[in-house]
Design a protein around this motif. Structure first.
Motif, mmCIF file in Angstrom:
data_model
loop_
_atom_site.group_PDB
_atom_site.id
_atom_site.type_symbol
_atom_site.label_atom_id
_atom_site.label_comp_id
_atom_site.label_asym_id
_atom_site.label_seq_id
_atom_site.Cartn_x
_atom_site.Cartn_y
_atom_site.Cartn_z
ATOM 1 N N ARG A 247 37.834 -14.330 -62.787
ATOM 2 C CA ARG A 247 39.360 -14.028 -63.024
ATOM 3 C C ARG A 247 39.558 -15.112 -64.348
ATOM 4 O O ARG A 247 39.567 -16.198 -64.396
ATOM 5 C CB ARG A 247 40.185 -14.377 -61.939
ATOM 6 C CG ARG A 247 41.494 -14.338 -62.261
ATOM 7 C CD ARG A 247 42.317 -13.147 -62.482
ATOM 8 N NE ARG A 247 43.610 -13.227 -62.781
ATOM 9 C CZ ARG A 247 44.515 -13.543 -63.761
ATOM 10 N NH1 ARG A 247 44.003 -14.055 -64.774
ATOM 11 N NH2 ARG A 247 45.777 -13.442 -63.657
ATOM 12 N N SER A 248 39.886 -14.502 -65.502
ATOM 13 C CA SER A 248 40.204 -15.354 -66.566
ATOM 14 C C SER A 248 41.236 -14.393 -67.641
ATOM 15 O O SER A 248 41.655 -13.230 -67.136
ATOM 16 C CB SER A 248 38.903 -15.625 -67.623
ATOM 17 O OG SER A 248 38.277 -14.356 -67.900
ATOM 18 N N THR A 251 39.958 -10.663 -68.067
ATOM 19 C CA THR A 251 39.770 -9.835 -67.097
ATOM 20 C C THR A 251 40.863 -8.614 -67.252
ATOM 21 O O THR A 251 42.003 -8.957 -67.350
ATOM 22 C CB THR A 251 40.075 -10.622 -65.544
ATOM 23 O OG1 THR A 251 39.194 -11.819 -65.448
ATOM 24 C CG2 THR A 251 39.794 -9.524 -64.515
ATOM 25 N N GLU A 255 41.217 -5.042 -62.560
ATOM 26 C CA GLU A 255 40.449 -5.882 -61.558
ATOM 27 C C GLU A 255 41.261 -7.038 -61.250
ATOM 28 O O GLU A 255 41.064 -7.604 -60.088
ATOM 29 C CB GLU A 255 39.246 -6.577 -62.715
ATOM 30 C CG GLU A 255 38.248 -5.462 -63.241
ATOM 31 C CD GLU A 255 37.267 -6.147 -63.837
ATOM 32 O OE1 GLU A 255 36.965 -7.344 -63.699
ATOM 33 O OE2 GLU A 255 36.523 -5.280 -64.494
ATOM 34 N N ARG A 256 42.143 -7.474 -62.013
ATOM 35 C CA ARG A 256 43.102 -8.731 -61.401
ATOM 36 C C ARG A 256 43.874 -7.949 -60.125
ATOM 37 O O ARG A 256 44.181 -8.828 -59.270
ATOM 38 C CB ARG A 256 44.131 -9.010 -62.599
ATOM 39 C CG ARG A 256 43.606 -9.449 -63.806
ATOM 40 C CD ARG A 256 44.657 -10.088 -64.759
ATOM 41 N NE ARG A 256 44.020 -10.342 -65.910
ATOM 42 C CZ ARG A 256 44.729 -10.967 -66.972
ATOM 43 N NH1 ARG A 256 46.178 -10.889 -66.931
ATOM 44 N NH2 ARG A 256 44.197 -11.197 -68.306
ATOM 45 N N LEU A 259 41.732 -8.098 -57.059
ATOM 46 C CA LEU A 259 41.378 -9.263 -56.490
ATOM 47 C C LEU A 259 42.303 -9.804 -55.356
ATOM 48 O O LEU A 259 42.282 -10.515 -54.345
ATOM 49 C CB LEU A 259 41.329 -10.448 -57.483
ATOM 50 C CG LEU A 259 40.491 -10.732 -58.516
ATOM 51 C CD1 LEU A 259 40.644 -11.529 -59.527
ATOM 52 C CD2 LEU A 259 39.008 -10.776 -58.198
ATOM 53 N N LEU A 267 34.354 -16.655 -56.721
ATOM 54 C CA LEU A 267 35.476 -16.350 -57.697
ATOM 55 C C LEU A 267 35.231 -17.327 -58.800
ATOM 56 O O LEU A 267 35.507 -18.742 -58.464
ATOM 57 C CB LEU A 267 36.743 -16.308 -56.885
ATOM 58 C CG LEU A 267 38.013 -15.857 -58.308
ATOM 59 C CD1 LEU A 267 37.697 -14.546 -58.755
ATOM 60 C CD2 LEU A 267 39.227 -16.234 -57.600
ATOM 61 N N THR A 269 36.789 -18.736 -62.201
ATOM 62 C CA THR A 269 38.004 -18.810 -62.604
ATOM 63 C C THR A 269 38.151 -19.876 -63.741
ATOM 64 O O THR A 269 37.288 -20.730 -63.817
ATOM 65 C CB THR A 269 39.063 -18.732 -61.851
ATOM 66 O OG1 THR A 269 40.383 -18.655 -62.492
ATOM 67 C CG2 THR A 269 39.234 -19.917 -61.048
ATOM 68 N N SER A 273 44.046 -19.749 -65.342
ATOM 69 C CA SER A 273 44.168 -18.457 -64.356
ATOM 70 C C SER A 273 44.286 -18.880 -62.854
ATOM 71 O O SER A 273 44.874 -18.312 -62.395
ATOM 72 C CB SER A 273 42.932 -17.762 -64.541
ATOM 73 O OG SER A 273 42.756 -17.167 -65.823
ATOM 74 N N MET A 277 47.361 -17.544 -60.498
ATOM 75 C CA MET A 277 47.066 -16.929 -59.175
ATOM 76 C C MET A 277 47.871 -17.745 -58.174
ATOM 77 O O MET A 277 48.228 -16.870 -57.276
ATOM 78 C CB MET A 277 45.522 -17.004 -59.112
ATOM 79 C CG MET A 277 44.820 -16.099 -59.784
ATOM 80 S SD MET A 277 42.812 -16.377 -59.197
ATOM 81 C CE MET A 277 43.029 -15.831 -57.999
ATOM 82 N N THR A 282 48.682 -13.153 -55.706
ATOM 83 C CA THR A 282 47.292 -13.189 -55.479
ATOM 84 C C THR A 282 46.819 -14.166 -54.645
ATOM 85 O O THR A 282 45.419 -14.362 -54.431
ATOM 86 C CB THR A 282 46.321 -12.958 -57.057
ATOM 87 O OG1 THR A 282 47.192 -12.022 -57.838
ATOM 88 C CG2 THR A 282 44.852 -12.808 -56.847
#
Length: 649
Positions: A247-248, A251, A255-256, A259, A267, A269, A273, A277, A282
């Protein structure tokens, strides 16, 4: 055929090469004992006198491959007798029989040479290393099959992790710190079933300061995951299914969103990010985190970015049933106690700092006889049009020579514009040397380049650029080519500085003096990024003042005298941003909010007056009318003592 008799013994049997019974084909014998087939490296050999082994020591059958590198047995085509047979021929007659390699025909395999992540090591049969005693059989079997023994940093880290405390591993680049932290987590994930609730499946959180490092770690995790899975199948254990996600900022949006409902087991990151989150829905995917790995913690601890990350980690602990264990990975840093306090200010931190055996080969190169002839300072952009002496043509030629004399080279520049221009010039020089023709268009020296940083010249021949403005796809392509050794050179900024494992790189070139001693060690450490390898670096100063700084930094790099690091204390701008994010989704009691902030190391000494002043400002209570245009961000109920986010703010 007439049999020859030996003196005082029975007749000698003629030499016969074994013939495979199971293989189907033309039936022709080969020295390796296989029949000829159309497919494969073994082709048919006609049944003629040429199939009889020659007394020469070189193999007369070029189509038969030599024995594998891990095999210590005598090749089938060798006509040389063992020493014992030559000394006593009546005891050990040489029959010319092909010797099977170890592991075949019931012979027990004694040793093996394995290649894992570009590192070739030998494993001898015997008991595993004591540091591996706490791992499951599958993990222990994979590691002993891939490496001869753990490094000092790995053994110390596993001992400290087994004790259950927070751990800080301080070791130079290329000492196996990342594997030390991840292998313990992978073993725990592989030996325990995932939680019943899919939203709590993410149990390991890895925070990287660079997106390139995050991608590199995700790529490097494939080898141990595959090895542990195969070892589990071989031992008859349940096959683990460990998923890894990133997760960056690169991404994709799909895909986000995934998650939030189907988080991976691990994970990967970045600090920014992680902050996003925790400020969105998320964050429910992080409620099962048990271990947090902070890589290259020295790169962020002394900055406001590190202060921001420290508060995000405290917000993460608020979501968990119990605080997550923290494992910090750092290069050589000073003072170590300050980094340990930043990592975990409330709990005991076990510091693992083995003696450093890393060797550096550093040199400062001035490509001209006298820097004074160049005016003593760099040329300015947009000059009066007169041609001025410049050091850049000499630097570009020398760098091209170094690139062509090595396998893979990373050239570090201190700005993106210089990286793009220098990359283009290296390709132009390589094109002119290869074709003998010069390009028609005019190109000025690297530092005189203006505009947006784009340059139109020769196609990519030996170098490509890598920095934050390059697209995700192009960065991934450059990193993969550099890692595999297909790309001779990469001109990069600090985007490839931290922790990137580029095993094929054997030289690092630094244009201008490094920003700091710690940064210089990190950059030169990209070359020879293996245990026991020597890291080679060359520094090119631009002018006389830069030469003095380069000489001082290089000398301190040799002695390991890096700068002292200090964690920033009470940066109120970072506090204001985090308070707005914390109150955006939840309603907080003021006392609980202050207690959570003070648990972070940078705000351990935060005065209550400063905290109240920041809340007043965020709630719209300004000291003067000069701030009247600022919109309030939070609602502070002073009677109930609660703070919540303002709707629409």
């Amino acid at each position: 055929m007439t049999r020859r008799r030996r003196r005082g013994g029975r007749p000698r049997r003629p030499r016969r090469w074994p013939r495979s019974r199971s293989a189907r084909g033309c039936g022709a014998r080969t020295p390796c004992g296989r029949t000829g087939r159309a497919a494969g490296p073994h082709r048919a050999v006609p049944r003629t006198a040429s199939a009889v082994p020659s007394p020469r020591r070189t193999p007369p059958w070029p189509h038969c491959p030599p024995p594998p590198a891990w095999s210590s047995h005598r090749p089938a085509w060798s006509s040389r007798r063992p020493a014992a047979a030559r000394a006593a021929p009546h005891r050990r007659p040489f029959t010319g029989r092909a010797v099977p390699p170890p592991g075949r025909r019931g012979r027990k395999r004694r040793s093996a040479r394995l290649s894992v992540a570009g590192c070739r090591m030998e494993r001898m049969a015997g008991d595993p290393h004591p540091a591996l005693g706490g791992f499951s059989p599958a993990t222990r079997g994979w590691f002993t099959g891939a490496f001869s023994a753990p490094t000092a940093a790995q053994a110390g880290a596993w001992r400290a992790i087994g004790e259950g405390s927070d751990v800080l591993v301080v070791a130079p680049t290329g000492s196996g710190k990342t594997l030390a932290a991840f292998l313990a987590a992978l073993d725990q994930l592989a030996s325990t079933p995932p939680p019943a609730d899919p939203k709590k499946r993410c149990r390991v959180l890895y925070v990287s300061p660079l997106k390139a490092l995050a991608v590199d770690v995700e790529r490097n995790l494939r080898s141990p995951l595959t090895g542990i899975r195969q070892e589990s199948v071989r031992l008859g254990l349940p096959e683990p299914e460990v998923k890894v996600g990133i997760r960056s900022g690169d991404t994709p949006a799909a895909e986000r969103r995934a998650l939030a409902t189907r988080p991976p087991d691990i994970l990967i990151t970045t600090p920014e990010s992680l902050f996003l989150m925790l400020t969105s829905a998320t964050r429910d995917a992080l409620t099962g985190v048990e271990t947090v790995i902070l890589d290259e913690v020295h790169a962020v601890a002394g900055t406001k970015r590190g202060t921001h990350l420290a508060l995000s980690l405290e917000r993460l602990d608020e979501l968990l049933p119990k605080p997550a264990r923290r494992i910090g990975l750092s290069a050589t840093v000073r003072p170590v106690d300050e980094i340990a306090r930043y990592l975990s200010p409330r709990r005991k931190v076990e510091i693992v700092q083995p003696e450093s055996g890393k060797e550096f080969d550093l040199s400062v190169v001035v490509p001209v006889e006298d820097l004074g002839e160049l005016g003593g300072s760099p040329a300015a952009d947009g000059g009066d049009g007169a041609e001025r002496p410049s050091i850049w043509p000499h630097v570009e030629e020398r760098i091209t020579d170094l690139v062509q004399a090595h396998r893979s080279t990373i050239v570090f520049a201190n700005s993106r514009r210089l990286a793009e221009r220098l990359c283009n010039r290296l390709n132009e020089i390589a094109y002119e040397r290869a074709t003998g023709e010069s390009l028609d268009e005019h190109h000025s020296p690297a530092e005189l380049m203006g505009g947006s940083g784009a340059a139109h010249g020769a196609p990519a021949v030996i170098a490509r650029a890598h920095h934050g403005s390059v697209s995700k796809e192009q960065r991934a392509l450059v990193e993969e080519d550099l890692k595999a050794g297909r790309l001779p050179a990469v001109v990069a900024t600090s985007s490839l500085e931290l922790g990137i494992d580029m095993g094929a790189v054997d030289l690092v070139v630094q244009v201008e003096s490094p920003p700091s001693v710690a940064s210089g060690l990190q950059r030169v450490g990209r070359a020879g990024h293996q245990v026991g390898a020597v890291s080679t670096g060359v520094v090119f100063p631009k002018y006389r003042g830069d030469l003095v700084q380069a000489a001082v930094v290089t000398e301190r790099m040799r002695s390991g005298a890096i700068e002292s690091l200090r964690v920033p204390a009470n940066p109120l701008d970072v506090l204001a941003q985090q308070l707005v994010a914390m109150t955006a989704l939840d309603t907080w009691q003021v006392d609980d909010l202050l207690a959570t902030v003070r648990r972070a190391a940078p705000f351990a000494s935060l005065p209550e007056s400063a905290f109240t002043a920041v809340l007043d400002m965020l709630a719209g209570r300004y000291p003067s009318d000069a701030f009247a245009e600022l919109r309030p961000r939070v609602v502070w109920d002073r009677v109930a003592g609660t703070v919540t986010g303002r709707p629409g703010a």
